[in-house]
Design a protein around this motif. Sequence first.
Motif, PDB file in Angstrom:
ATOM      1  N   CYS A   1      -5.682   7.246  14.600  1.00  0.00           N
ATOM      2  CA  CYS A   1      -4.466   6.922  15.075  1.00  0.00           C
ATOM      3  C   CYS A   1      -4.434   7.462  16.705  1.00  0.00           C
ATOM      4  O   CYS A   1      -4.828   8.379  17.076  1.00  0.00           O
ATOM      5  CB  CYS A   1      -3.321   7.366  14.582  1.00  0.00           C
ATOM      6  N   ASN A   2      -3.658   6.531  17.463  1.00  0.00           N
ATOM      7  CA  ASN A   2      -3.306   6.995  18.845  1.00  0.00           C
ATOM      8  C   ASN A   2      -1.703   6.135  19.037  1.00  0.00           C
ATOM      9  O   ASN A   2      -1.702   5.039  18.535  1.00  0.00           O
ATOM     10  CB  ASN A   2      -4.236   6.263  19.810  1.00  0.00           C
ATOM     11  N   ALA A   3      -1.099   6.964  19.888  1.00  0.00           N
ATOM     12  CA  ALA A   3       0.226   6.449  20.034  1.00  0.00           C
ATOM     13  C   ALA A   3       0.872   6.855  21.617  1.00  0.00           C
ATOM     14  O   ALA A   3       0.246   7.674  22.187  1.00  0.00           O
ATOM     15  CB  ALA A   3       1.068   7.019  19.065  1.00  0.00           C
TER      16      ALA A   3
ATOM     17  N   GLN B   1       6.632   3.346  21.705  1.00  0.00           N
ATOM     18  CA  GLN B   1       6.308   2.340  22.306  1.00  0.00           C
ATOM     19  C   GLN B   1       5.069   1.753  21.719  1.00  0.00           C
ATOM     20  O   GLN B   1       5.112   0.340  21.548  1.00  0.00           O
ATOM     21  CB  GLN B   1       6.105   2.569  23.727  1.00  0.00           C
ATOM     22  N   GLN B   2       4.139   2.339  21.140  1.00  0.00           N
ATOM     23  CA  GLN B   2       2.756   1.814  20.924  1.00  0.00           C
ATOM     24  C   GLN B   2       2.433   2.860  19.871  1.00  0.00           C
ATOM     25  O   GLN B   2       2.309   4.050  20.045  1.00  0.00           O
ATOM     26  CB  GLN B   2       1.971   1.629  21.943  1.00  0.00           C
ATOM     27  N   VAL B   3       1.744   2.222  18.533  1.00  0.00           N
ATOM     28  CA  VAL B   3       0.950   3.110  17.632  1.00  0.00           C
ATOM     29  C   VAL B   3       0.062   2.431  17.206  1.00  0.00           C
ATOM     30  O   VAL B   3       0.395   1.221  16.561  1.00  0.00           O
ATOM     31  CB  VAL B   3       2.024   3.727  16.572  1.00  0.00           C
ATOM     32  N   ASP B   4      -1.131   2.908  16.867  1.00  0.00           N
ATOM     33  CA  ASP B   4      -2.294   1.919  16.173  1.00  0.00           C
ATOM     34  C   ASP B   4      -3.046   2.888  15.212  1.00  0.00           C
ATOM     35  O   ASP B   4      -3.311   3.992  15.778  1.00  0.00           O
ATOM     36  CB  ASP B   4      -3.325   1.425  17.299  1.00  0.00           C
ATOM     37  N   CYS B   5      -3.179   2.438  14.145  1.00  0.00           N
ATOM     38  CA  CYS B   5      -4.277   3.288  13.167  1.00  0.00           C
ATOM     39  C   CYS B   5      -5.246   2.327  12.549  1.00  0.00           C
ATOM     40  O   CYS B   5      -4.966   1.401  12.245  1.00  0.00           O
ATOM     41  CB  CYS B   5      -3.362   4.083  12.136  1.00  0.00           C
ATOM     42  N   LEU B   6      -6.530   2.955  12.546  1.00  0.00           N
ATOM     43  CA  LEU B   6      -7.443   2.293  12.045  1.00  0.00           C
ATOM     44  C   LEU B   6      -7.704   2.421  10.695  1.00  0.00           C
ATOM     45  O   LEU B   6      -8.112   3.321  10.089  1.00  0.00           O
ATOM     46  CB  LEU B   6      -8.731   2.756  12.733  1.00  0.00           C
ATOM     47  N   LEU B   7      -6.800   1.556   9.668  1.00  0.00           N
ATOM     48  CA  LEU B   7      -6.867   1.835   8.451  1.00  0.00           C
ATOM     49  C   LEU B   7      -8.289   1.269   7.634  1.00  0.00           C
ATOM     50  O   LEU B   7      -8.597   1.870   6.569  1.00  0.00           O
ATOM     51  CB  LEU B   7      -5.759   0.627   7.761  1.00  0.00           C
TER      52      LEU B   7
ATOM     53  N   PHE C   1      -4.492  11.203  16.984  1.00  0.00           N
ATOM     54  CA  PHE C   1      -4.184  11.967  15.932  1.00  0.00           C
ATOM     55  C   PHE C   1      -5.185  11.415  14.448  1.00  0.00           C
ATOM     56  O   PHE C   1      -5.285  10.323  14.668  1.00  0.00           O
ATOM     57  CB  PHE C   1      -2.807  12.419  15.409  1.00  0.00           C
ATOM     58  N   THR C   2      -4.967  12.139  13.277  1.00  0.00           N
ATOM     59  CA  THR C   2      -5.605  11.566  12.207  1.00  0.00           C
ATOM     60  C   THR C   2      -4.328  11.655  11.515  1.00  0.00           C
ATOM     61  O   THR C   2      -3.481  12.406  11.182  1.00  0.00           O
ATOM     62  CB  THR C   2      -6.897  12.150  11.798  1.00  0.00           C
ATOM     63  N   SER C   3      -4.580  10.717  10.043  1.00  0.00           N
ATOM     64  CA  SER C   3      -3.764  10.931   9.051  1.00  0.00           C
ATOM     65  C   SER C   3      -4.339  10.365   7.823  1.00  0.00           C
ATOM     66  O   SER C   3      -5.568  10.055   7.788  1.00  0.00           O
ATOM     67  CB  SER C   3      -2.581   9.360   9.435  1.00  0.00           C
ATOM     68  N   ARG C   4      -3.605  10.463   6.800  1.00  0.00           N
ATOM     69  CA  ARG C   4      -4.129  10.046   5.386  1.00  0.00           C
ATOM     70  C   ARG C   4      -3.055   9.207   4.765  1.00  0.00           C
ATOM     71  O   ARG C   4      -1.826   9.294   4.893  1.00  0.00           O
ATOM     72  CB  ARG C   4      -4.465  11.326   4.554  1.00  0.00           C
TER      73      ARG C   4
ATOM     74  N   GLY D   1       0.790  -1.225   0.001  1.00  0.00           N
ATOM     75  CA  GLY D   1      -0.115   0.036   0.175  1.00  0.00           C
ATOM     76  C   GLY D   1       0.830   1.185  -0.082  1.00  0.00           C
ATOM     77  O   GLY D   1       1.703   1.152  -0.694  1.00  0.00           O
ATOM     78  N   HIS D   2       0.454   2.325   0.655  1.00  0.00           N
ATOM     79  CA  HIS D   2       1.052   3.681   0.712  1.00  0.00           C
ATOM     80  C   HIS D   2       1.294   3.888   2.004  1.00  0.00           C
ATOM     81  O   HIS D   2       0.586   3.511   3.054  1.00  0.00           O
ATOM     82  CB  HIS D   2       0.221   4.686   0.126  1.00  0.00           C
ATOM     83  N   LYS D   3       2.413   4.657   2.212  1.00  0.00           N
ATOM     84  CA  LYS D   3       2.657   5.222   3.614  1.00  0.00           C
ATOM     85  C   LYS D   3       1.492   6.275   4.006  1.00  0.00           C
ATOM     86  O   LYS D   3       0.749   6.800   3.365  1.00  0.00           O
ATOM     87  CB  LYS D   3       3.840   6.000   3.639  1.00  0.00           C
ATOM     88  N   LEU D   4       1.597   6.444   5.524  1.00  0.00           N
ATOM     89  CA  LEU D   4       0.765   7.223   6.065  1.00  0.00           C
ATOM     90  C   LEU D   4       1.460   8.769   6.002  1.00  0.00           C
ATOM     91  O   LEU D   4       2.545   8.509   6.479  1.00  0.00           O
ATOM     92  CB  LEU D   4      -0.001   6.870   7.504  1.00  0.00           C
ATOM     93  N   ALA D   5       0.598   9.894   6.019  1.00  0.00           N
ATOM     94  CA  ALA D   5       1.025  11.284   6.487  1.00  0.00           C
ATOM     95  C   ALA D   5       0.175  11.908   7.558  1.00  0.00           C
ATOM     96  O   ALA D   5      -1.040  11.638   7.501  1.00  0.00           O
ATOM     97  CB  ALA D   5       1.165  11.758   5.163  1.00  0.00           C
ATOM     98  N   LEU D   6       0.762  12.645   8.311  1.00  0.00           N
ATOM     99  CA  LEU D   6      -0.264  13.329   9.651  1.00  0.00           C
ATOM    100  C   LEU D   6      -1.159  14.065   8.692  1.00  0.00           C
ATOM    101  O   LEU D   6      -0.947  14.718   7.628  1.00  0.00           O
ATOM    102  CB  LEU D   6       0.822  14.018  10.344  1.00  0.00           C
ATOM    103  N   PHE D   7      -2.289  14.192   9.419  1.00  0.00           N
ATOM    104  CA  PHE D   7      -3.118  15.390   8.814  1.00  0.00           C
ATOM    105  C   PHE D   7      -3.662  16.120  10.178  1.00  0.00           C
ATOM    106  O   PHE D   7      -3.297  17.396   9.922  1.00  0.00           O
ATOM    107  CB  PHE D   7      -4.609  14.366   8.480  1.00  0.00           C
ATOM    108  N   GLN D   8      -4.007  15.757  11.357  1.00  0.00           N
ATOM    109  CA  GLN D   8      -4.344  16.642  12.305  1.00  0.00           C
ATOM    110  C   GLN D   8      -3.984  15.975  13.614  1.00  0.00           C
ATOM    111  O   GLN D   8      -4.242  14.765  13.879  1.00  0.00           O
ATOM    112  CB  GLN D   8      -5.736  17.270  12.425  1.00  0.00           C
TER     113      GLN D   8
END
Length: 373
Positions: free
Chosen positions: A114-116, A128-134, A83-86, A57-64
């Motif tokens: 996302c949360n981290a 230590q931890q990062v999760d994003c709801l793809l 935070f949110t990403s795209r 797929g594609h890398k994520l980039a920060l949104f807000q």
Amino acid sequence: MRSRVGLCVLGLLCLHSSVFGQALDVQPGVLIFCDDPSVENAVNSAVNKFNERLSTGHKLALFQILSASKSENGSDSVYSLQFTSRRSDCPAGSNKPWTDCDYLPNGRTKPISCNATVYMTETEADTQQVDCLLDDVIIPERAPCLGCPMEIDENSEDLKFPLSVSISKYNSMSDSTHLFTLHSVGYATRQVVAGFRFKLRFDMKKTTCAKTEHKDLNELCVPDDQDVEYANCNSTVDVAQWRLEVPQPHIECEAGALPSTLINRRRPPGWSPLRNFLYSVTPSASPPAPPSAAPTKASAKEESSEEDTTAPKLSASPDVATEAVNDSPFHCPSKPWKPFNPVQSAAPTKAATEDFSPPPPAEGAFGDTDLLG
């Protein structure tokens, strides 16, 4: 031998106390500014960490950045981030950092949540931890019950006819010397049977029109504010398009207004947009066409005169809403890292439409106009 065992037990106790002692040193997190440079560094570390785990797929980039809190764990600062990403236009696994990428213009338009948790020192950031709801969570939902009563808006135009015949029935059977008119609708449902079955809960107010002078409600029948009298009713009305006769409502009424708990919209006393409609719907009229399954947005807007036309209109786009200026004391959410410009599908052009027009008939062949005779 015993001395060695004692030393081992003592070492384990020291390790246990040191580990749990560090855990006890962590203080409750306090909110900090979303646009703080240290928060931005922590989020950068979290996005990098997540992108390292991506293989397709594609890398994520920060949104807000939505929120940030900070606590202490010994010499480290612990950042809890939301935070949110795209998705970006940089493929997963590339050496290009996400900060040099742009947002992917097509595909998903809703930001990714996302949360981290990031440990920060003066020189390093360790995620230590990062999760994003793809992908959106699929919430199972029961299918609507076909044929079950469905609640409808009490100001819907679909209620004009069943309310009219219900009030007319009450005025014909009541012992009052005056006609009653609609005051408020507390509850209404519509059910698909052999046509539509309406169940109504409403109340009425006595008007200045005496039955000896007025057979039906009209524009002169205004509520009598000098001699106030109410009546409330439960009514069931079956409406079918193929029936030419006026439906006979089953109605049960009693004296008094509806309880305030049943009137769930704030409005001036006695106000109802349906009252003026009742004068144009006489009981002798034929039943109207079956009402639509749900009022459209345009009709809902016309029915509600409580709408504030001077208030600013909010965009339905979630991106515009999140990009709006936030006056939170912690500057949360932060400003978008970059503007997001999704690709809009273009409307068909005139030339494209003409390409699909049928060719003219050949000379001597029949055309559409030949069939009009």
